[in-house]
Design an enzyme around this catalytic site. Structure first.
Site, mmCIF file in Angstrom:
data_model
loop_
_atom_site.group_PDB
_atom_site.id
_atom_site.type_symbol
_atom_site.label_atom_id
_atom_site.label_comp_id
_atom_site.label_asym_id
_atom_site.label_seq_id
_atom_site.Cartn_x
_atom_site.Cartn_y
_atom_site.Cartn_z
ATOM 1 N N GLY A 46 7.132 2.236 1.334
ATOM 2 C CA GLY A 46 7.236 3.508 2.039
ATOM 3 C C GLY A 46 5.881 4.175 2.105
ATOM 4 C CD GLN A 51 2.004 8.364 0.450
ATOM 5 O OE1 GLN A 51 3.008 8.002 1.056
ATOM 6 N NE2 GLN A 51 1.547 7.736 -0.621
ATOM 7 C CB CYS A 90 3.152 6.824 -5.490
ATOM 8 S SG CYS A 90 2.675 7.861 -4.097
ATOM 9 C CG LEU A 91 1.311 2.670 -1.105
ATOM 10 C CD1 LEU A 91 1.329 2.433 0.395
ATOM 11 C CD2 LEU A 91 0.932 1.399 -1.850
ATOM 12 C CG HIS A 132 8.591 8.015 -3.453
ATOM 13 N ND1 HIS A 132 8.197 7.649 -4.724
ATOM 14 C CD2 HIS A 132 7.445 8.129 -2.731
ATOM 15 C CE1 HIS A 132 6.867 7.567 -4.760
ATOM 16 N NE2 HIS A 132 6.394 7.841 -3.566
ATOM 17 C CD GLU A 133 7.605 7.213 1.070
ATOM 18 O OE1 GLU A 133 6.641 7.944 1.385
ATOM 19 O OE2 GLU A 133 7.512 6.304 0.234
ATOM 20 C CG HIS A 136 4.842 11.418 -0.504
ATOM 21 N ND1 HIS A 136 3.743 11.688 -1.280
ATOM 22 C CD2 HIS A 136 5.219 10.147 -0.829
ATOM 23 C CE1 HIS A 136 3.469 10.637 -2.050
ATOM 24 N NE2 HIS A 136 4.356 9.693 -1.798
HETATM 25 NI NI NI Z 1 4.467 7.792 -2.676
#
Ligand code: NI
Length: 172
Positions: A46, A51, A90-91, A132-133, A136
């Site tokens: 995701g 991000q 998480c990226l 999660h997204e 963000h």
């Molecule tokens: Ni993330």
């Protein structure tokens, strides 16, 4: 298509509340494709627009079992009472993986990249990715969902670049 730079923990954009998607145009579709490519390249499951430095309410996802896409302006309208813990990374916080509690199922109102509205109920892994997204988009990171003591430990490990940890939840 292009690989975009993914912002890392500490960048203020990750902590801002993203604005709604209003222009469903070629630029948005191109951003969505670039985000999908960036996510697959990472690799990740995701990626939210903030991000990659674009504070709008859009994310992409791919559960690697055939459920993938671009979600705009998501609003959670129902949450299951049942929750479960599962490992997340998480990226924007590379190297850290922690057990996070999420609702098992959520029902979401959203729009596709053409602006068409839909309602969808998602469960299990996809529900976890979406929660999660969507976090963000509100400037919330998965470390914020950890119990205070576990979060403190995670932050300490991050500061010390010590990722050889077991999830502290195992020790609780
Ligand atoms: Ni993330």
């Amino acid at each position: 298509m292009a690989i975009l730079e993914v912002l890392k923990l500490g960048d203020p954009i990750l902590r801002s509340v993203a604005g709604p998607v209003t222009a469903f145009d070629a630029h948005l579709r191109a951003l969505g494709q670039d985000m999908l490519q960036t996510m697959h390249d990472a690799p990740g499951v995701g990626l939210a627009a903030p991000q990659v430095g674009t504070p709008i309410r859009m994310f992409v996802y791919d559960d690697s079992e055939g459920d993938a896409g671009i979600v705009c302006n998501p609003v959670i309208i129902e949450r299951s009472d049942e929750t479960e813990f599962g490992e997340e990374g998480c990226l924007s916080i590379p190297g850290l993986y922690m057990e996070v509690e999420r609702h098992v199922a959520i029902t979401v109102e959203g729009q596709n990249v053409d602006g068409e509205a839909w309602v969808r109920k998602v469960e299990d892994f996809v529900a976890r990715i979406w929660q999660h997204e969507i976090d963000h988009l509100d400037g919330i990171l998965f470390i914020d969902r950890l119990p205070p003591e576990v979060r403190k430990e995670a932050m300490r490990r991050l500061r010390e670049n010590d990722f050889e940890m077991r999830p502290p939840t195992e020790r609780l």
